[in-house]
Design an enzyme around this catalytic site. Structure first.
Site, PDB file in Angstrom:
ATOM      1  N   GLU A 165       8.416  -6.119  -6.193  1.00  0.00           N
ATOM      2  CA  GLU A 165       7.001  -5.802  -6.465  1.00  0.00           C
ATOM      3  C   GLU A 165       6.207  -4.926  -5.713  1.00  0.00           C
ATOM      4  O   GLU A 165       5.455  -5.257  -4.688  1.00  0.00           O
ATOM      5  CB  GLU A 165       6.507  -7.305  -6.065  1.00  0.00           C
ATOM      6  CG  GLU A 165       6.976  -8.420  -6.862  1.00  0.00           C
ATOM      7  CD  GLU A 165       6.479  -9.737  -6.417  1.00  0.00           C
ATOM      8  OE1 GLU A 165       6.253 -10.712  -7.482  1.00  0.00           O
ATOM      9  OE2 GLU A 165       6.052  -9.989  -5.512  1.00  0.00           O
ATOM     10  N   PRO A 166       6.524  -3.865  -5.716  1.00  0.00           N
ATOM     11  CA  PRO A 166       5.761  -2.653  -5.025  1.00  0.00           C
ATOM     12  C   PRO A 166       4.484  -2.474  -5.681  1.00  0.00           C
ATOM     13  O   PRO A 166       4.343  -2.554  -6.695  1.00  0.00           O
ATOM     14  CB  PRO A 166       6.660  -1.245  -5.290  1.00  0.00           C
ATOM     15  CG  PRO A 166       7.442  -1.521  -6.560  1.00  0.00           C
ATOM     16  CD  PRO A 166       7.622  -3.144  -6.797  1.00  0.00           C
TER      17      PRO A 166
ATOM     18  N   CYS B  11     -25.174   0.054   6.693  1.00  0.00           N
ATOM     19  CA  CYS B  11     -25.905  -0.593   7.900  1.00  0.00           C
ATOM     20  C   CYS B  11     -25.160  -1.337   8.664  1.00  0.00           C
ATOM     21  O   CYS B  11     -25.050  -2.555   8.677  1.00  0.00           O
ATOM     22  CB  CYS B  11     -27.231  -1.311   7.430  1.00  0.00           C
ATOM     23  SG  CYS B  11     -28.271  -0.279   6.982  1.00  0.00           S
ATOM     24  N   GLU B  12     -23.971  -0.746   9.092  1.00  0.00           N
ATOM     25  CA  GLU B  12     -22.877  -1.219  10.029  1.00  0.00           C
ATOM     26  C   GLU B  12     -22.339  -0.293  10.817  1.00  0.00           C
ATOM     27  O   GLU B  12     -21.563   0.698  10.347  1.00  0.00           O
ATOM     28  CB  GLU B  12     -22.124  -2.097   8.812  1.00  0.00           C
ATOM     29  CG  GLU B  12     -20.780  -2.823   9.371  1.00  0.00           C
ATOM     30  CD  GLU B  12     -21.201  -4.383   9.103  1.00  0.00           C
ATOM     31  OE1 GLU B  12     -21.954  -4.714   8.490  1.00  0.00           O
ATOM     32  OE2 GLU B  12     -20.358  -4.714   9.708  1.00  0.00           O
TER      33      GLU B  12
ATOM     34  N   TYR C 203      -5.368  -0.462  -2.871  1.00  0.00           N
ATOM     35  CA  TYR C 203      -6.147  -1.338  -1.878  1.00  0.00           C
ATOM     36  C   TYR C 203      -7.549  -0.726  -1.423  1.00  0.00           C
ATOM     37  O   TYR C 203      -8.140  -0.835  -0.197  1.00  0.00           O
ATOM     38  CB  TYR C 203      -5.552  -1.856  -0.599  1.00  0.00           C
ATOM     39  CG  TYR C 203      -4.286  -2.425  -0.916  1.00  0.00           C
ATOM     40  CD1 TYR C 203      -4.294  -3.713  -1.824  1.00  0.00           C
ATOM     41  CD2 TYR C 203      -2.907  -2.075  -0.472  1.00  0.00           C
ATOM     42  CE1 TYR C 203      -2.807  -4.467  -2.024  1.00  0.00           C
ATOM     43  CE2 TYR C 203      -1.675  -2.720  -0.986  1.00  0.00           C
ATOM     44  CZ  TYR C 203      -1.907  -3.950  -1.732  1.00  0.00           C
ATOM     45  OH  TYR C 203      -0.606  -4.624  -2.013  1.00  0.00           O
TER      46      TYR C 203
END
Ligand code: LLP
Length: 432
Positions: free
Chosen positions: A291-292, A362-363, A391
């Protein structure tokens, strides 16, 4: 020269992907922009398929782990390539089915599948349900009974292998929310129960030992442990499971120091171990599934940003801010994942600056990377971050009400939009 093989420099000194000038892409579609290369995706699919053909006598299936990047077009491409797909939610399952993906080649995963997900799976005759826990096994049996159906299941097993990767993305060891442990006897009990239940057909076992694994050895060890488990189940129940799913996790090159092995090396080494163990326990060689996710997709993609503010803090660091950030790529904030980046208009120039690439949220932790070697980036430059095909889009969010970028696919020197850029209207459409 570049991390991914589909990147090059043209006569203007601009970065190209799949032969197309990235500055033209940024101009045509705007930034931030995900760009993916269909030719390379298909080439990667072929390589994985060929490894099963060559080393496992075609007795297997490559399943694309679609959590890496899920949208209708990717399921169409995987269908066309003859792959199966792994899905982990109603959303992924629905997207695959609505893209016309054959349900018998879909594997449903998840450590806490909902009743709705299980019902959808049984109703749409999803090929395999990878059962994670006893509650799910019994629930699935009831649902299948109500629908007068019998479902093919795999048991998700924790083989107890440390795959030497980042803690957050390691799933095979005993302290994991996924699956049944072998050493506690849970996995064997689950298999026994599956055999007893009338509407369950136990066809195989599954494990996934982690992600971004750059070594072959953990996969070989997993194959060893899993064949022994198939033998133990046979001894205990008389049923010989005919399918072994070894999951995904094959690593890729994000930065120079990553040294992944060729894809074919996995199947080559794993096949030898499977044969040896099957001979030892007197078993038939099982149908194999891999399952790549990342390895099929990540190296094929880049993200293009426009550089905004530059902030040089003397003796501390230089911030180069871009028009995206953790909302389109949360992987540095989550895992401190490293990336390579290139100023697209200066792709042939030496990298001569160490900078921190910051996003626009804002982080403070909204960074694409720290201490990255880069060509001198100025306001208005287009910046490419490499190997973002997996991802990134799938983990994107609307934090700060930022819009998700469009995804553009490249094929045969042409580009097309496969996911539209979100609009402000999209953002408020569920607000009452
Ligand atoms: N199969 C199963 C059951 C999985 O859980 C996964 C990934 C895969 C296959 C595919 O693994 P891959 O070949 O892509 O490594 N968000 C993280 C990755 C999480 C992976 C979870 N499971 C990241 O950004 O690195």
């Amino acid at each position: 020269m570049f991390i991914s093989k589909n990147l090059a420099v043209n006569e203007k000194g601009h970065l190209t992907i799949g032969g197309i000038d990235t500055l033209d892409l940024a101009k045509k579609y705007g930034t931030p922009l995900y760009v993916m290369d269909e030719d390379l995706i298909r080439e990667n699919c072929e390589k994985f398929k060929k490894s099963i053909d060559d080393y496992y006598e075609k007795n297997g299936l490559v399943c694309y782990a679609s959590k890496a990047f899920s949208c209708k077009e990717i399921y169409r491409i995987m269908k066309d390539e003859g792959l199966g797909v792994d899905v982990v939610s109603l959303g992924e399952m629905y997207t695959a089915v609505s893209a016309g993906f054959a349900s018998e080649k879909i594997y449903l995963h998840g450590n806490n599948k909902t009743i709705e997900e299980l019902k959808f799976a049984v109703e749409h005759k999803i090929g395999r349900i990878v059962v994670d826990n006893l509650n799910e096994l019994e629930l699935l049996n009831c649902i299948a009974k109500d629908m007068r159906s019998k479902v093919d299941v795999l048991i998700r097993v924790k083989p107890g292998i440390d795959a030497h990767t980042h803690d957050f993305i390691r799933t095979g060891q005993i302290d994991s929310k996924f699956g049944f442990a072998i050493e506690t006897g849970e996995a064997l009990s689950a298999a026994k129960l599956a055999v007893e239940l009338d509407n369950i057909n136990l066809v195989g076992a599954h494990c996934h030992i982690g992600s971004q694994i750059l070594d072959v050895d953990p996969f070989v060890l997993a194959a060893d442990v899993m064949i022994k488990f198939i033998s133990d189940v046979k001894d205990a129940t008389g049923i010989e499971m005919c399918e072994l799913n070894l999951g995904g996790g094959f690593g890729i090159k994000y930065v120079d120091k990553d040294d992944p092995v060729d894809y074919e090396e996995y199947m080559k080494a794993v096949s030898i171990m499977i044969q040896k163990k099957c001979d030892q326990y007197n078993l038939n060689r099982p149908f194999i599934v891999i399952e790549p996710g990342r390895s099929l997709i990540a190296p094929t993609g880049i993200t293009l940003y426009t550089v905004g503010a530059r902030k040089e803090i003397p003796n501390i660091r230089t911030y180069v801010s871009v028009d995206g950030g953790m909302t389109d790529n949360p992987r540095y904030a989550l895992y401190k994942s490293e990336y390579d980046a290139i100023v697209a208009s200066k792709a042939s120039e030496e990298k001569n600056e160490i900078v921190t690439i910051a996003g626009k949220c804002c982080e403070s932790g909204d960074l694409i990377g720290e201490n990255m070697l880069l060509q001198h980036a100025e306001t208005g430059d287009i910046l490419a971050v490499c190997a973002t095909g997996a991802y990134n889009y799938s983990m994107a969010s609307n934090y700060n009400r930022n819009l998700k970028p469009a995804v553009v696919m490249i094929k045969d020197g042409k580009s097309r939009v496969i996911v539209n850029r979100e609009t402000l209207e999209d953002l408020v459409k569920n607000d009452i």
